[in-house]
Motif scaffolding. Structure first.
Motif, mmCIF file in Angstrom:
data_model
loop_
_atom_site.group_PDB
_atom_site.id
_atom_site.type_symbol
_atom_site.label_atom_id
_atom_site.label_comp_id
_atom_site.label_asym_id
_atom_site.label_seq_id
_atom_site.Cartn_x
_atom_site.Cartn_y
_atom_site.Cartn_z
ATOM 1 N N ARG A 138 0.847 -1.191 0.000
ATOM 2 C CA ARG A 138 0.000 0.000 0.000
ATOM 3 C C ARG A 138 0.890 1.250 0.000
ATOM 4 O O ARG A 138 2.115 1.143 0.139
ATOM 5 C CB ARG A 138 -0.917 -0.022 1.216
ATOM 6 C CG ARG A 138 -1.894 -1.219 1.235
ATOM 7 C CD ARG A 138 -2.834 -1.130 2.431
ATOM 8 N NE ARG A 138 -3.872 -2.143 2.389
ATOM 9 C CZ ARG A 138 -3.828 -3.323 3.026
ATOM 10 N NH1 ARG A 138 -2.748 -3.625 3.749
ATOM 11 N NH2 ARG A 138 -4.823 -4.180 2.941
ATOM 12 N N PRO A 139 0.295 2.442 -0.136
ATOM 13 C CA PRO A 139 1.115 3.670 -0.174
ATOM 14 C C PRO A 139 2.051 3.801 1.017
ATOM 15 O O PRO A 139 3.210 4.213 0.872
ATOM 16 C CB PRO A 139 0.069 4.786 -0.184
ATOM 17 C CG PRO A 139 -1.141 4.163 -0.776
ATOM 18 C CD PRO A 139 -1.125 2.741 -0.328
ATOM 19 N N ASP A 169 -0.828 -2.456 -4.461
ATOM 20 C CA ASP A 169 -2.257 -2.517 -4.160
ATOM 21 C C ASP A 169 -3.002 -1.497 -5.021
ATOM 22 O O ASP A 169 -2.674 -0.311 -5.016
ATOM 23 C CB ASP A 169 -2.472 -2.209 -2.671
ATOM 24 C CG ASP A 169 -3.898 -2.500 -2.222
ATOM 25 O OD1 ASP A 169 -4.828 -2.286 -3.014
ATOM 26 O OD2 ASP A 169 -4.079 -2.939 -1.074
ATOM 27 N N ALA A 170 -3.997 -1.972 -5.753
ATOM 28 C CA ALA A 170 -4.774 -1.081 -6.626
ATOM 29 C C ALA A 170 -6.194 -0.879 -6.113
ATOM 30 O O ALA A 170 -7.084 -0.482 -6.868
ATOM 31 C CB ALA A 170 -4.816 -1.645 -8.043
ATOM 32 N N ILE A 172 -9.392 0.667 -3.743
ATOM 33 C CA ILE A 172 -9.907 2.041 -3.563
ATOM 34 C C ILE A 172 -9.184 2.745 -2.425
ATOM 35 O O ILE A 172 -8.832 3.922 -2.520
ATOM 36 C CB ILE A 172 -11.427 2.000 -3.300
ATOM 37 C CG1 ILE A 172 -12.167 1.483 -4.538
ATOM 38 C CG2 ILE A 172 -11.944 3.388 -2.914
ATOM 39 C CD1 ILE A 172 -13.655 1.308 -4.346
ATOM 40 N N ALA A 174 -6.141 2.222 -1.258
ATOM 41 C CA ALA A 174 -4.778 2.583 -1.659
ATOM 42 C C ALA A 174 -4.790 3.773 -2.612
ATOM 43 O O ALA A 174 -3.950 4.674 -2.521
ATOM 44 C CB ALA A 174 -4.090 1.383 -2.301
ATOM 45 N N GLU A 175 -5.745 3.764 -3.531
ATOM 46 C CA GLU A 175 -5.855 4.878 -4.474
ATOM 47 C C GLU A 175 -6.167 6.180 -3.743
ATOM 48 O O GLU A 175 -5.630 7.240 -4.067
ATOM 49 C CB GLU A 175 -6.950 4.586 -5.512
ATOM 50 C CG GLU A 175 -6.640 3.435 -6.459
ATOM 51 C CD GLU A 175 -5.604 3.777 -7.509
ATOM 52 O OE1 GLU A 175 -5.209 4.953 -7.605
ATOM 53 O OE2 GLU A 175 -5.188 2.853 -8.242
ATOM 54 N N SER A 176 -7.031 6.103 -2.748
ATOM 55 C CA SER A 176 -7.425 7.313 -2.022
ATOM 56 C C SER A 176 -6.269 7.897 -1.221
ATOM 57 O O SER A 176 -6.250 9.090 -0.923
ATOM 58 C CB SER A 176 -8.606 7.012 -1.084
ATOM 59 O OG SER A 176 -8.201 6.155 -0.024
ATOM 60 N N GLY A 178 -3.123 7.743 -2.314
ATOM 61 C CA GLY A 178 -2.077 8.176 -3.226
ATOM 62 C C GLY A 178 -1.033 7.144 -3.556
ATOM 63 O O GLY A 178 0.164 7.417 -3.471
ATOM 64 N N ILE A 179 -1.456 5.934 -3.992
ATOM 65 C CA ILE A 179 -0.498 4.879 -4.294
ATOM 66 C C ILE A 179 0.435 5.272 -5.442
ATOM 67 O O ILE A 179 1.652 5.004 -5.391
ATOM 68 C CB ILE A 179 -1.228 3.546 -4.609
ATOM 69 C CG1 ILE A 179 -0.236 2.402 -4.820
ATOM 70 C CG2 ILE A 179 -2.163 3.681 -5.797
ATOM 71 C CD1 ILE A 179 0.525 1.999 -3.609
ATOM 72 N N SER A 180 -0.095 5.925 -6.478
ATOM 73 C CA SER A 180 0.738 6.316 -7.623
ATOM 74 C C SER A 180 1.808 7.317 -7.213
ATOM 75 O O SER A 180 2.983 7.194 -7.589
ATOM 76 C CB SER A 180 -0.121 6.901 -8.747
ATOM 77 O OG SER A 180 -1.060 5.962 -9.206
#
Length: 327
Positions: A138-139, A169-170, A172, A174-176, A178-180
């Protein structure tokens, strides 16, 4: 439907189970003649097993490499840490209020020399797999890695990373968080380092989740590990809407260590024990350690700024387009 590793190795497993039964019978047998006959059968079974392994692993295809890289008994990061390093102290948290168990790391000693070790960690039991999020960081895992890289730079510790993840981890959540951005920042931090850095792909090297902690001076791969922009099943799902065509995607992705070396994406292929790293942890660990020490000795000859420049130049050489049609 594509086989998994257990199904693919089933004939070999059955052979080894029969061999184990024969050895148990031989231990209990007191009649010298019968015991000698059992020992002769054991010798024959061992020879058959060795021949089977030799033939089986002599010419593995891309999909078979994927299966071996995912083998349940293949050593993970903490297994290599225990075998190669001493006085490892695992550090937790990203200092932003979160912790991640899919990336582990901390200072350790390598043949009397302090280093910083960071790596992906999978789990074996279902409970541990859930704790490690099945190896999907995860981030906060990448932000923890950044913290450890900063520490390594401050105290002049060489960085050793061990890669074994199907990807980041892709989800929601992780995305919220800021994984990128976390992966990009982690890559950027590795490019800023002026201490030597070495990455070893020990199993799966999947997508940005892998390169997030693999932007090193030297990138090495175990013989049966894989390095790819996407998992074969994910690629097959996108291209053909059929995840079961993973073997076809594996062939197209050129994800083997041999392909990576040919394309100059990695610097060395580390030989595995006969039958894969999962069959002989001590030998696999010894091979990985020898490769790390060799490349570390080479990097020690360069000054800090040269180390940084060499890393930059290494990655700038990748992906050069040659247009033969205009010549």
């Amino acid at each position: 439907m594509a086989k998994n590793h257990a199904e693919w190795e089933r004939p070999l497993k059955e052979l080894e189970e029969n061999l184990l039964k024969l050895k148990e019978l031989a231990k209990k047998e007191h009649d010298p003649v019968k015991k000698q006959a059992l020992e002769a059968r054991i010798t024959d079974y061992e020879a058959r097993r060795d021949r089977y392994v030799e033939v089986m692993y002599a010419n593995l295809g891309p999909w078979e490499k994927v299966l071996v890289a995912r083998a349940d008994k293949r050593p993970y990061t903490l297994d290599y840490v225990q075998a190669i390093f001493h006085n490892f102290v695992e550090l937790q948290g990203d200092r932003n209020g979160f912790t991640d168990h899919a990336i582990v790391g901390g200072p350790a000693m390598l043949d009397g020399r302090p280093v910083m070790v960071v790596g992906n960690q999978k789990g074996r039991s279902i409970q541990e797999r859930q704790l490690r999020n099945f190896g999907y960081a995860r981030p906060e895992g990448y932000r923890k890695a950044i913290r450890l890289f900063n520490m390594a730079e401050r105290f002049r510790l060489p960085v050793i990373t061990l890669i074994d993840t199907p990807g980041a981890d892709a989800g929601i959540e992780a995305e919220s968080r800021g994984i990128s951005e976390a992966i990009a920042s982690c890559i950027s931090k590795m490019f800023e380092l002026t201490v030597p850095s070495i990455s070893v792909i020990i199993g799966e090297g999947g997508s940005g989740g892998a390169i997030g902690i693999a932007a090193s001076n030297k990138v090495l791969m175990l013989e049966h590990s894989i390095y790819s922009v996407i998992a074969p099943e994910g690629c097959a799902s996108i291209l053909w809407r059929q995840a079961e065509r993973g073997p076809d995607a594996a062939k197209a992705l050129k994800l083997t260590a041999q392909c990576a070396k040919e394309f100059e994406l990695i610097d060395e292929i580390i030989e595995e024990p006969r039958g894969g790293a999962h069959r002989d942890w001590p030998e696999a660990s010894a091979n990985v350690k020898a490769a790390i020490l060799s490349h570390l000795a080479e990097l020690d000859k360069s000054d800090p700024q040269a180390i940084n420049n060499l890393r930059y130049e290494r990655f700038r050489r990748m992906g050069v387009l040659v247009d033969d049609l205009r010549s």
